[in-house]
Scaffold this motif. Structure first.
Motif, short mmCIF file in Angstrom:
data_model
loop_
_atom_site.label_atom_id
_atom_site.label_comp_id
_atom_site.label_asym_id
_atom_site.label_seq_id
_atom_site.Cartn_x
_atom_site.Cartn_y
_atom_site.Cartn_z
N GLU A 2 9.59 27.87 19.18
CA GLU A 2 9.34 27.45 17.79
C GLU A 2 10.49 26.60 17.24
O GLU A 2 10.27 25.71 16.42
CB GLU A 2 9.08 28.66 16.89
CG GLU A 2 7.77 29.38 17.22
CD GLU A 2 6.56 28.46 17.33
OE1 GLU A 2 6.36 27.62 16.44
OE2 GLU A 2 5.84 28.57 18.34
N ILE A 5 9.78 23.03 18.21
CA ILE A 5 8.70 22.43 17.42
C ILE A 5 9.18 22.12 16.00
O ILE A 5 8.92 21.03 15.48
CB ILE A 5 7.45 23.34 17.40
CG1 ILE A 5 6.94 23.59 18.84
CG2 ILE A 5 6.36 22.77 16.52
CD1 ILE A 5 6.67 22.33 19.66
N GLU A 6 9.92 23.06 15.40
CA GLU A 6 10.47 22.81 14.05
C GLU A 6 11.36 21.58 14.06
O GLU A 6 11.31 20.76 13.14
CB GLU A 6 11.28 24.02 13.57
CG GLU A 6 10.44 25.16 13.07
CD GLU A 6 11.31 26.33 12.61
OE1 GLU A 6 12.42 26.11 12.07
OE2 GLU A 6 10.86 27.48 12.80
N LEU A 9 9.24 18.34 14.44
CA LEU A 9 8.42 18.04 13.25
C LEU A 9 9.23 17.43 12.10
O LEU A 9 8.65 16.89 11.16
CB LEU A 9 7.66 19.28 12.79
CG LEU A 9 6.53 19.72 13.72
CD1 LEU A 9 5.91 21.03 13.24
CD2 LEU A 9 5.47 18.63 13.87
N ASN A 13 4.72 13.81 12.33
CA ASN A 13 3.64 14.79 12.29
C ASN A 13 2.93 14.88 13.63
O ASN A 13 2.73 13.87 14.31
CB ASN A 13 2.62 14.42 11.20
CG ASN A 13 3.24 14.48 9.82
OD1 ASN A 13 3.98 15.41 9.50
ND2 ASN A 13 2.97 13.48 9.01
N ASN A 15 -0.45 17.16 15.57
CA ASN A 15 -1.52 18.13 15.37
C ASN A 15 -1.35 19.29 16.36
O ASN A 15 -0.47 19.27 17.22
CB ASN A 15 -2.90 17.47 15.48
CG ASN A 15 -3.17 16.89 16.85
OD1 ASN A 15 -2.79 17.47 17.88
ND2 ASN A 15 -3.85 15.75 16.90
N LYS A 16 -2.22 20.30 16.23
CA LYS A 16 -2.10 21.50 17.07
C LYS A 16 -2.21 21.18 18.56
O LYS A 16 -1.47 21.72 19.37
CB LYS A 16 -3.15 22.53 16.66
CG LYS A 16 -3.02 23.84 17.44
CD LYS A 16 -4.04 24.86 17.02
CE LYS A 16 -3.95 26.17 17.76
NZ LYS A 16 -3.21 26.23 18.99
N GLN A 17 -3.13 20.29 18.93
CA GLN A 17 -3.30 19.94 20.34
C GLN A 17 -2.04 19.27 20.90
O GLN A 17 -1.62 19.55 22.03
CB GLN A 17 -4.51 19.02 20.55
CG GLN A 17 -5.85 19.68 20.34
CD GLN A 17 -6.23 19.81 18.85
OE1 GLN A 17 -5.61 19.21 17.97
NE2 GLN A 17 -7.24 20.62 18.58
N GLN A 18 -1.42 18.41 20.10
CA GLN A 18 -0.20 17.74 20.54
C GLN A 18 0.94 18.75 20.69
O GLN A 18 1.67 18.70 21.68
CB GLN A 18 0.17 16.63 19.55
CG GLN A 18 -0.82 15.49 19.53
CD GLN A 18 -0.63 14.55 18.35
OE1 GLN A 18 -0.27 14.97 17.24
NE2 GLN A 18 -0.88 13.26 18.58
N ILE A 19 1.04 19.65 19.74
CA ILE A 19 2.08 20.69 19.81
C ILE A 19 1.84 21.57 21.03
O ILE A 19 2.78 21.90 21.77
CB ILE A 19 2.11 21.52 18.51
CG1 ILE A 19 2.64 20.65 17.37
CG2 ILE A 19 2.94 22.79 18.68
CD1 ILE A 19 2.50 21.27 15.99
N ASP A 20 0.59 21.94 21.28
CA ASP A 20 0.26 22.77 22.45
C ASP A 20 0.61 22.04 23.75
O ASP A 20 1.10 22.66 24.70
CB ASP A 20 -1.21 23.17 22.44
CG ASP A 20 -1.53 24.19 21.35
OD1 ASP A 20 -0.58 24.81 20.81
OD2 ASP A 20 -2.73 24.36 21.04
N LYS A 23 4.37 22.21 24.18
CA LYS A 23 4.73 23.56 24.62
C LYS A 23 4.40 23.78 26.09
O LYS A 23 5.15 24.42 26.82
CB LYS A 23 4.02 24.61 23.76
CG LYS A 23 4.56 24.73 22.35
CD LYS A 23 3.76 25.79 21.58
CE LYS A 23 4.30 26.02 20.20
NZ LYS A 23 3.54 27.05 19.46
#
Length: 189
Positions: A2, A5-6, A9, A13, A15-20, A23
């Motif tokens: 996390e 990611i923080e 960001l 910006n 989205n969730k798919q990009q963050i996933d 990860k």
């Protein structure tokens, strides 16, 4: 994870798919004290993000003296990015000063992020620019200040590092001898 990611960001910006996807490409490794994340003369093979620990960039000058050029602590990227991107051998060592935990991205995975996530290249450019500005801001005063002022600036900018980094590395980073640093520390207490 996390923390990474923080950090990212702050620069754009996602989205969730990009963050996933980010990860899924990160691998957590442990780097023991004194081990190298990359070595001079070898092509850097990864980008790291420090979760726990401290690293230093160091090199040997023409007299064979080891010089600490830069220190990196938690929640920062750690890599010789220019040589990583260019596929060129590094001119410095990247060494763990403490036992550390690092999220690693291989060259293949990093390139996949660049090719898959729209805007990732702009985020990376902003991160690299921030790192360069921080390096310049940290190094510039070391040229013009006296040794005591350099040390006081160091402990002000890096309050958590002064007790976690060996004095020899701090002295080298500040461009003074370890004896001078010991004298300075004794005089300001």
């Amino acid at each position: 994870m996390e923390e990474l990611i923080e950090y990212i960001l702050q620069f754009g910006n996602l989205n969730k798919q990009q963050i996933d996807l980010i990860k899924s490409k990160a691998t957590e490794i442990e780097v023991r004290k004194d081990e190298y994340l990359s070595e001079a003369g070898k092509i850097p093979k990864q980008v790291g993000f420090v979760l726990e620990g401290i690293f230093r960039f160091c090199y040997y000058n023409n007299k064979g003296q080891e010089i600490t050029d830069y220190l990196i602590d938690e929640n920062h990227f750690v890599t010789d990015y220019q040589n990583f991107e260019a596929g060129m051998p590094a001119s410095q060592y990247l060494q763990a000063i403490t036992d550390s935990r690092v999220l690693i991205f291989s060259k293949k995975d990093w390139d996949e992020l660049l090719n898959t996530i729209i805007g990732w290249d702009k985020i990376v450019i902003k991160i690299v620019q921030k790192c360069l500005v921080e390096k310049i801001e940290r190094r510039s005063p070391l040229v013009s200040e006296d040794a005591t002022t350099r040390y006081l600036s160091f402990i002000q900018k890096f309050p958590t590092l002064a007790n976690r980094v060996p004095l020899s590395y701090i002295a080298s980073y500040l461009g003074i001898t370890q004896q001078s640093l010991s004298r300075i520390r004794k005089n300001i207490r």
